[in-house]
Motif scaffolding. Structure first.
Motif, PDB file in Angstrom:
ATOM      1  N   VAL A 197       0.817  -1.034  -0.111  1.00 28.29           N
ATOM      2  CA  VAL A 197      -0.013  -0.069   0.096  1.00 28.29           C
ATOM      3  C   VAL A 197       0.855   1.113  -0.106  1.00 28.29           C
ATOM      4  CG1 VAL A 197      -1.586   1.318   1.299  1.00 28.29           C
ATOM      5  CG2 VAL A 197      -2.018  -1.250   1.118  1.00 28.29           C
ATOM      6  N   LEU A 198       1.871   1.406   0.608  1.00 28.58           N
ATOM      7  CA  LEU A 198       2.839   2.401   0.696  1.00 28.58           C
ATOM      8  C   LEU A 198       3.483   2.761  -0.592  1.00 28.58           C
ATOM      9  CD1 LEU A 198       4.487   1.934   4.218  1.00 28.58           C
ATOM     10  CD2 LEU A 198       3.012   3.659   3.766  1.00 28.58           C
ATOM     11  N   GLN A 199       3.831   1.491  -1.104  1.00 18.27           N
ATOM     12  CA  GLN A 199       4.597   1.687  -2.401  1.00 18.27           C
ATOM     13  C   GLN A 199       3.645   2.437  -3.691  1.00 18.27           C
ATOM     14  OE1 GLN A 199       7.780  -0.715  -3.898  1.00 18.27           O
ATOM     15  NE2 GLN A 199       6.594  -2.365  -3.226  1.00 18.27           N
ATOM     16  N   LEU A 200       2.184   2.058  -3.434  1.00 24.49           N
ATOM     17  CA  LEU A 200       1.207   2.824  -4.378  1.00 24.49           C
ATOM     18  C   LEU A 200       1.149   4.230  -4.064  1.00 24.49           C
ATOM     19  CD1 LEU A 200      -1.430   0.254  -4.497  1.00 24.49           C
ATOM     20  CD2 LEU A 200      -0.025   0.645  -6.084  1.00 24.49           C
ATOM     21  N   LEU A 201       1.167   4.600  -2.771  1.00 23.63           N
ATOM     22  CA  LEU A 201       1.322   5.877  -2.535  1.00 23.63           C
ATOM     23  C   LEU A 201       2.463   6.734  -2.787  1.00 23.63           C
ATOM     24  CD1 LEU A 201      -0.393   5.696   1.272  1.00 23.63           C
ATOM     25  CD2 LEU A 201      -1.382   6.528  -0.674  1.00 23.63           C
ATOM     26  N   LEU A 202       3.658   6.023  -2.728  1.00 22.12           N
ATOM     27  CA  LEU A 202       4.838   6.550  -3.219  1.00 22.12           C
ATOM     28  C   LEU A 202       4.917   6.663  -4.686  1.00 22.12           C
ATOM     29  CD1 LEU A 202       7.471   4.330  -1.085  1.00 22.12           C
ATOM     30  CD2 LEU A 202       6.905   6.783  -0.809  1.00 22.12           C
ATOM     31  N   LEU A 203       4.420   5.968  -5.283  1.00 24.58           N
ATOM     32  CA  LEU A 203       4.249   6.164  -6.902  1.00 24.58           C
ATOM     33  C   LEU A 203       3.364   7.396  -6.982  1.00 24.58           C
ATOM     34  CD1 LEU A 203       3.713   2.544  -8.022  1.00 24.58           C
ATOM     35  CD2 LEU A 203       5.484   3.989  -8.598  1.00 24.58           C
ATOM     36  N   VAL A 204       2.407   7.601  -6.641  1.00 26.78           N
ATOM     37  CA  VAL A 204       1.255   8.762  -6.765  1.00 26.78           C
ATOM     38  C   VAL A 204       2.373   9.999  -6.522  1.00 26.78           C
ATOM     39  CG1 VAL A 204      -0.411  10.239  -5.936  1.00 26.78           C
ATOM     40  CG2 VAL A 204      -0.535   7.928  -6.288  1.00 26.78           C
ATOM     41  N   ALA A 205       3.259   9.981  -5.394  1.00 25.26           N
ATOM     42  CA  ALA A 205       4.133  10.916  -4.979  1.00 25.26           C
ATOM     43  C   ALA A 205       5.279  11.263  -6.010  1.00 25.26           C
ATOM     44  CB  ALA A 205       4.862  10.897  -3.492  1.00 25.26           C
ATOM     45  N   PHE A 206       5.921  10.203  -6.349  1.00 24.70           N
ATOM     46  CA  PHE A 206       6.749  10.135  -7.335  1.00 24.70           C
ATOM     47  C   PHE A 206       6.434  10.846  -8.715  1.00 24.70           C
ATOM     48  CE2 PHE A 206      10.056   7.247 -10.077  1.00 24.70           C
ATOM     49  CZ  PHE A 206      10.996   8.250 -10.040  1.00 24.70           C
ATOM     50  N   ALA A 207       5.077  10.444  -9.328  1.00 28.55           N
ATOM     51  CA  ALA A 207       4.453  11.005 -10.551  1.00 28.55           C
ATOM     52  C   ALA A 207       4.298  12.672 -10.112  1.00 28.55           C
ATOM     53  CB  ALA A 207       3.337  10.675 -10.849  1.00 28.55           C
ATOM     54  N   GLU A 208       3.837  13.056  -8.854  1.00 30.15           N
ATOM     55  CA  GLU A 208       3.603  14.471  -8.806  1.00 30.15           C
ATOM     56  C   GLU A 208       4.955  15.122  -8.660  1.00 30.15           C
ATOM     57  OE1 GLU A 208       0.735  16.188  -8.530  1.00 30.15           O
ATOM     58  OE2 GLU A 208      -0.249  14.415  -9.278  1.00 30.15           O
ATOM     59  N   VAL A 209       6.035  14.657  -8.032  1.00 33.23           N
ATOM     60  CA  VAL A 209       7.184  15.226  -8.040  1.00 33.23           C
ATOM     61  C   VAL A 209       7.825  15.312  -9.403  1.00 33.23           C
ATOM     62  CG1 VAL A 209       9.849  14.978  -7.340  1.00 33.23           C
ATOM     63  CG2 VAL A 209       8.045  14.601  -5.680  1.00 33.23           C
ATOM     64  N   THR A 210       7.640  14.359 -10.276  1.00 36.81           N
ATOM     65  CA  THR A 210       8.077  14.420 -11.691  1.00 36.81           C
ATOM     66  C   THR A 210       7.450  15.606 -12.363  1.00 36.81           C
ATOM     67  OG1 THR A 210       8.235  11.963 -11.842  1.00 36.81           O
ATOM     68  CG2 THR A 210       8.094  13.429 -13.954  1.00 36.81           C
ATOM     69  N   VAL A 211       6.028  15.817 -12.209  1.00 43.33           N
ATOM     70  CA  VAL A 211       5.377  16.814 -12.845  1.00 43.33           C
ATOM     71  C   VAL A 211       5.853  18.047 -12.395  1.00 43.33           C
ATOM     72  CG1 VAL A 211       3.143  18.207 -12.864  1.00 43.33           C
ATOM     73  CG2 VAL A 211       3.098  15.592 -13.044  1.00 43.33           C
ATOM     74  N   ARG A 212       6.219  18.395 -10.924  1.00 37.14           N
ATOM     75  CA  ARG A 212       6.690  19.597 -10.507  1.00 37.14           C
ATOM     76  C   ARG A 212       8.092  19.977 -10.874  1.00 37.14           C
ATOM     77  NH1 ARG A 212       4.573  20.668  -4.403  1.00 37.14           N
ATOM     78  NH2 ARG A 212       2.437  20.120  -4.827  1.00 37.14           N
ATOM     79  N   LEU A 213       9.060  18.918 -11.022  1.00 39.44           N
ATOM     80  CA  LEU A 213      10.272  18.878 -11.698  1.00 39.44           C
ATOM     81  C   LEU A 213      10.307  19.581 -13.048  1.00 39.44           C
ATOM     82  CD1 LEU A 213      12.046  15.702 -10.449  1.00 39.44           C
ATOM     83  CD2 LEU A 213      12.958  17.961  -9.873  1.00 39.44           C
ATOM     84  N   LEU A 214       9.413  18.820 -14.184  1.00 41.29           N
ATOM     85  CA  LEU A 214       9.205  19.615 -15.286  1.00 41.29           C
ATOM     86  C   LEU A 214       8.841  20.921 -15.382  1.00 41.29           C
ATOM     87  CD1 LEU A 214       7.744  16.601 -16.973  1.00 41.29           C
ATOM     88  CD2 LEU A 214      10.056  17.347 -17.050  1.00 41.29           C
ATOM     89  N   VAL A 215       7.951  21.423 -14.488  1.00 43.18           N
ATOM     90  CA  VAL A 215       7.133  22.729 -14.294  1.00 43.18           C
ATOM     91  C   VAL A 215       8.313  23.589 -14.073  1.00 43.18           C
ATOM     92  CG1 VAL A 215       5.574  24.403 -13.148  1.00 43.18           C
ATOM     93  CG2 VAL A 215       4.854  22.043 -13.775  1.00 43.18           C
ATOM     94  N   LYS A 216       8.955  23.196 -12.706  1.00 47.80           N
ATOM     95  CA  LYS A 216      10.070  24.099 -12.210  1.00 47.80           C
ATOM     96  C   LYS A 216      11.352  24.363 -13.298  1.00 47.80           C
ATOM     97  CE  LYS A 216      11.898  26.759  -9.088  1.00 47.80           C
ATOM     98  NZ  LYS A 216      11.408  28.237  -8.859  1.00 47.80           N
ATOM     99  N   SER A 217      11.555  23.478 -14.020  1.00 52.10           N
ATOM    100  CA  SER A 217      12.606  23.377 -15.131  1.00 52.10           C
ATOM    101  C   SER A 217      12.308  24.360 -16.022  1.00 52.10           C
ATOM    102  CB  SER A 217      13.176  21.964 -15.492  1.00 52.10           C
ATOM    103  OG  SER A 217      11.979  21.289 -16.301  1.00 52.10           O
ATOM    104  N   GLY A 218      10.977  24.653 -16.147  1.00 54.60           N
ATOM    105  CA  GLY A 218      10.759  25.509 -17.348  1.00 54.60           C
ATOM    106  C   GLY A 218      10.415  24.951 -18.666  1.00 54.60           C
ATOM    107  N   ALA A 219      10.001  23.472 -18.446  1.00 52.27           N
ATOM    108  CA  ALA A 219       9.833  22.540 -19.796  1.00 52.27           C
ATOM    109  C   ALA A 219       8.433  22.881 -20.542  1.00 52.27           C
ATOM    110  CB  ALA A 219       9.553  21.136 -19.099  1.00 52.27           C
TER     111      ALA A 219
END
Length: 407
Positions: free
Chosen positions: A107-129
């Protein structure tokens, strides 16, 4: 129409996730629990199997007894590749049933995957992609990636460690150096090959920033020695030394050396088959020097340093250069792959990037085997990593071919 296709892609990704990743397993997690049981009883003698696996038979028998005590009589224990501090921190729950560990961690891994996806989105936005990242596509990339699914199926910690690493990169983008150092430092402590990612800061002449993360690693190591003792860390070091000289063509190994062995040796693809050969080990070191040398050349000659691309470059290089690089470690590359998709490519570039992404993300395990075609299939994720490596090197040495992004 485009939005509809994105949702179709996400649906297909989730179907593969259901097939390959669920139900969550504990084949690798169980080794951590067994070591935690030992440390809870203050018995650190059999944490690791010795240099050259010299005590492997005793190690297996000991940990089989541990597993029986917590309700797992049939699963053979795997070696634990984590430093002793990790099982030590888990000693309070060491005696829980293995099914409890599996279900809670799943269950924790599923939550971590959601967090991983959200962090990836924020990384791209912050990088100005540009264009702005599509959240649906990011979720499709994360959940539809076979290394991610493999990590869930094995009960691996790779998702957590990848999340910590990229949270640290994001914190640096926000100029929050202490949280970044803590996050990256812990990731490097658990997965030492990630230490190479700090070469990005050395290339940018930010030595203090790199030293902060390495200082956290040293602090955790000191804490671990105080908590568990020097002898256990010597045994851990012996295991790392053994793995660094071991040769295996096993399909789960996606290093460049493993691909070389699959095509130029008779070592088996469908089981570990660890061997020791000075000649082949030398060939592996030669391949590693070439890969790391190319990465260093690209990093130090680049006029611009992209946080995502540069971090991805060193992750890709290290995964190729290591003698043993497990397939689930490829999930560390996902934010960098997402970033590559934001660059401006011609049609050929997009086609090749699509092929690289599919090679890493699409499961072809049904085709693995010891025939020539089976050996080729077992090397498909490796081909994907090689292609991503070439893309990242090109992005550093030919920045005019891509969108200029300052991070």
């Amino acid at each position: 129409m485009k939005a509809f296709l994105e949702w179709v892609l996400l649906a297909l990704a989730l179907l593969q996730f259901l097939h390959e990743g669920l139900p969550p397993g504990n084949a690798d997690l169980i080794s951590v629990q067994s070591l935690a049981i030992d440390l809870s009883h203050n018995e650190p003698r059999f944490l690791y199997p010795g240099y050259g696996f010299e005590r492997n038979d005793e190690w297996v028998a000991h940990h089989e007894a541990n597993l029986r005590s917590v309700g797992q009589p049939k699963l053979e224990p795997n070696w634990c590749f984590y430093p002793p501090l990790i099982p030590f921190l888990l000693t309070p729950i060491a005696g829980a049933s293995v099914n409890s560990w599996r279900m809670v961690w799943g269950v924790l891994q599923l939550l971590l995957l959601v967090a991983f996806a959200e962090v990836t989105v924020r990384l791209l936005v912050k990088s100005g992609a540009t264009p702005s990242p599509h959240r649906v596509l990011i979720y499709a990339l994360i959940f539809g990636c076979y290394p991610v699914e493999r990590a869930v199926a094995l009960g691996q910690t790779s998702i957590l460690i990848a999340l910590l690493l990229w949270i640290g990169i994001y914190a640096r983008m926000l100029n929050k150096q202490i949280p970044a150092a803590l996050s990256i430092g812990f990731a490097v402590f658990v997965k030492p090959f990630l230490a190479l990612t700090e070469l990005v800061n050395l290339a940018r002449r930010k030595t203090r920033v790199a030293l902060m993360s390495w200082g956290v690693v040293f602090g955790l190591l000191l804490l671990s020695i105080i908590a568990v003792g020097v002898a256990a860390h010597i045994e851990y070091w012996n295991l790392l030394r053994t793995l660094s000289t071991s040769l295996t063509a096993y399909a789960g190994n996606q290093s460049l050396l493993a691909g070389f062995l699959r095509f130029f040796s008779a070592l088996p693809v469908m089981d570990y088959g660890f061997q020791f050969s000075p000649g082949l080990a030398l060939a592996g070191r030669f391949l590693a020097v070439i890969i790391l040398g190319v990465a260093a050349w690209a990093q130090w000659t680049s006029r611009e340093v992209h946080a995502l691309a540069a971090t991805g470059l060193w992750i890709s290089a290290s995964l190729l250069a290591l003698p043993i690089s497990w397939e689930h470690h490829l999930l560390f590359l996902l934010p960098a792959i997402a970033y590559l998709w934001t660059a401006r490519w011609n049609e050929t570039g997009y086609a090749l990037l699509g092929a690289a992404t599919l090679c890493i993300c699409l499961s072809v395990t049904a085709l693995y085997g010891d025939t020539f075609s089976g050996r080729v299939a077992a090397s498909v994720p490796l081909f994907g990593d090689l292609m991503v490596f070439v893309f990242l090197v090109t992005m550093h040495v030919r920045p005019r071919a891509f969108t200029r992004v300052h991070v």
